[in-house]
Scaffold this motif. Structure first.
Motif, PDB file in Angstrom:
ATOM      1  N   ALA A  44       0.841  -1.194   0.000  1.00 56.57           N
ATOM      2  CA  ALA A  44       0.000   0.000   0.000  1.00 56.57           C
ATOM      3  C   ALA A  44       0.875   1.242   0.000  1.00 56.57           C
ATOM      4  N   SER A  67     -12.040   2.446  -8.095  1.00 54.48           N
ATOM      5  CA  SER A  67     -11.507   1.831  -6.882  1.00 54.48           C
ATOM      6  C   SER A  67     -12.534   0.871  -6.295  1.00 54.48           C
ATOM      7  N   GLU A 112      -7.229  -1.758  -5.866  1.00 53.49           N
ATOM      8  CA  GLU A 112      -7.667  -2.586  -4.737  1.00 53.49           C
ATOM      9  C   GLU A 112      -8.559  -3.741  -5.197  1.00 53.49           C
ATOM     10  N   LYS A 115      -9.793  -6.226  -2.578  1.00 50.04           N
ATOM     11  CA  LYS A 115     -10.485  -5.696  -1.408  1.00 50.04           C
ATOM     12  C   LYS A 115     -11.904  -6.250  -1.223  1.00 50.04           C
ATOM     13  N   VAL A 163      -7.052  -8.638   2.869  1.00 49.25           N
ATOM     14  CA  VAL A 163      -7.527  -8.753   1.492  1.00 49.25           C
ATOM     15  C   VAL A 163      -8.102 -10.142   1.260  1.00 49.25           C
TER      16      VAL A 163
END
Length: 200
Positions: A44, A67, A112, A115, A163
């Protein structure tokens, strides 16, 4: 200066040997005929977005960015809900940034991607990534124009990152570039092999 969905922003980053190496790897993938989908995997705030925007700026190529988050659904990857866009107080939809990129023949970037709590939602893009078309909720079929490239960005699948495991079917549609922080590609007393293992 790079363009993101019609907006321009300035990106400043030194062109170090490490940065040039990663740019070279990215160019090779995005120029590939068989699997031109790029996945950037790294820590990150390590510079994945910056590197992607840097290459887009050098290539003078637009980027549509979206995102993902914990609650991202399969439908949102294809179309986003709108209210009153047509001038009436009614619910509608518009294609997601990734689909807009395919339709425009530019780069579509997804940040991401590991995610979402349900990683299975990524299946919504499989036909677009492999067969270069996707069907919208109203049945309309969008064919990706020749310049379209999909770029996925994700954090390593290890602590401290919370994640989801990316499905194998999603991974096999991409070629990966593993990277560390742009300003610190290798830790002291660490071999290149150890650095590569740490990033995976």
């Amino acid at each position: 200066m790079v363009e993101e969905g019609g907006r321009k922003q300035q990106v400043l980053i030194p062109l170090s040997p490490y940065t040039m190496q990663k740019l070279s790897e990215m160019i090779a993938i995005l120029s590939s005929r068989e699997k031109p989908n790029l996945a950037l995997r790294g820590p990150a705030a390590g510079g994945k977005n910056t590197l992607m925007y840097l290459l887009a700026g050098l290539a003078k190529w637009p980027v549509h960015l979206m995102s993902l988050n914990h609650d991202t659904t399969q439908r949102q990857l294809v179309a986003l809900q709108t209210v009153g866009e047509s001038g009436k107080e009614e619910t509608g939809y518009r294609p997601s940034p990734m689909v807009q990129a395919a339709d425009a023949g530019v780069w579509g970037a997804a940040d991401e991607v590991n995610k979402p709590a349900n990683a299975g939602v990524l299946a919504a893009w499989y036909s677009l990534l492999e067969h270069r078309f996707i069907t919208l909720p109203d049945g309309q079929v969008v064919l990706a124009k020749p310049g379209f490239r999909a770029i996925a960005m994700l954090n390593p699948d290890r602590p401290p990152y919370l994640v989801s495991e990316v499905p194998v079917d999603f991974e096999r549609r991409f070629q990966f570039v593993d990277m560390d922080y742009l300003h610190a590609p290798k830790r002291a007393h660490e071999t290149p092999e150890q650095a590569k293992a740490r990033l995976k």
